[in-house]
Design a protein around this motif. Sequence first.
Motif, mmCIF file in Angstrom:
data_model
loop_
_atom_site.group_PDB
_atom_site.id
_atom_site.type_symbol
_atom_site.label_atom_id
_atom_site.label_comp_id
_atom_site.label_asym_id
_atom_site.label_seq_id
_atom_site.Cartn_x
_atom_site.Cartn_y
_atom_site.Cartn_z
ATOM 1 N N GLY A 1 11.521 -5.456 14.978
ATOM 2 C CA GLY A 1 10.667 -5.264 16.140
ATOM 3 C C GLY A 1 10.199 -3.824 16.278
ATOM 4 N N LYS A 2 9.349 -3.614 17.274
ATOM 5 C CA LYS A 2 8.770 -2.292 17.522
ATOM 6 C C LYS A 2 9.835 -1.253 17.822
ATOM 7 N N ASN A 3 10.737 -1.565 18.733
ATOM 8 C CA ASN A 3 11.766 -0.600 19.129
ATOM 9 C C ASN A 3 12.732 -0.277 17.992
ATOM 10 N N PRO B 1 0.818 -1.212 0.000
ATOM 11 C CA PRO B 1 0.000 0.000 0.000
ATOM 12 C C PRO B 1 0.853 1.263 0.000
ATOM 13 N N GLU B 2 0.323 2.354 -0.536
ATOM 14 C CA GLU B 2 1.057 3.627 -0.612
ATOM 15 C C GLU B 2 1.444 4.144 0.767
ATOM 16 N N VAL B 3 0.569 3.952 1.742
ATOM 17 C CA VAL B 3 0.856 4.350 3.125
ATOM 18 C C VAL B 3 0.566 3.148 4.002
ATOM 19 N N MET B 4 1.578 2.762 4.801
ATOM 20 C CA MET B 4 1.453 1.573 5.628
ATOM 21 C C MET B 4 1.263 1.930 7.090
ATOM 22 N N THR B 5 0.679 0.997 7.805
ATOM 23 C CA THR B 5 0.600 1.130 9.255
ATOM 24 C C THR B 5 1.939 0.703 9.851
ATOM 25 N N PHE B 6 2.108 0.974 11.107
ATOM 26 C CA PHE B 6 3.331 0.608 11.819
ATOM 27 C C PHE B 6 3.538 -0.909 11.745
ATOM 28 N N LYS B 7 2.475 -1.657 11.981
ATOM 29 C CA LYS B 7 2.562 -3.122 12.006
ATOM 30 C C LYS B 7 2.897 -3.685 10.622
ATOM 31 N N GLU B 8 2.294 -3.130 9.570
ATOM 32 C CA GLU B 8 2.608 -3.584 8.211
ATOM 33 C C GLU B 8 4.076 -3.356 7.891
#
Length: 83
Positions: A47-49, A32-39
């Motif tokens: 990882g998240k950090n 997708p053109e704009v992704m979520t953090f999780k994607e």
Amino acid sequence: MYHKLKQNDKNIYKLILIKIVWRWGFVYECIPEVMTFKECQNILKVGKNTLLDLIHTEQIQAFKIGNRWKIPKRSIIEFIQYR
């Protein structure tokens, strides 16, 4: 087959498709053109950090809408190409 899957299964199917396309070096059209953090985490396999560090050190450009991070596709492509 795709139309018979539940919504969660469709999301997993899309992620698998993205990973296959990415791994084989095809064009980045499935992302997708704009992704979520999780994607973004799933695509980069970090990882998240680690992802937060990349954002805060401006290695990956991102912006917030409310309290949610959004990451443009071009930012991820540039990060992968110039890493």
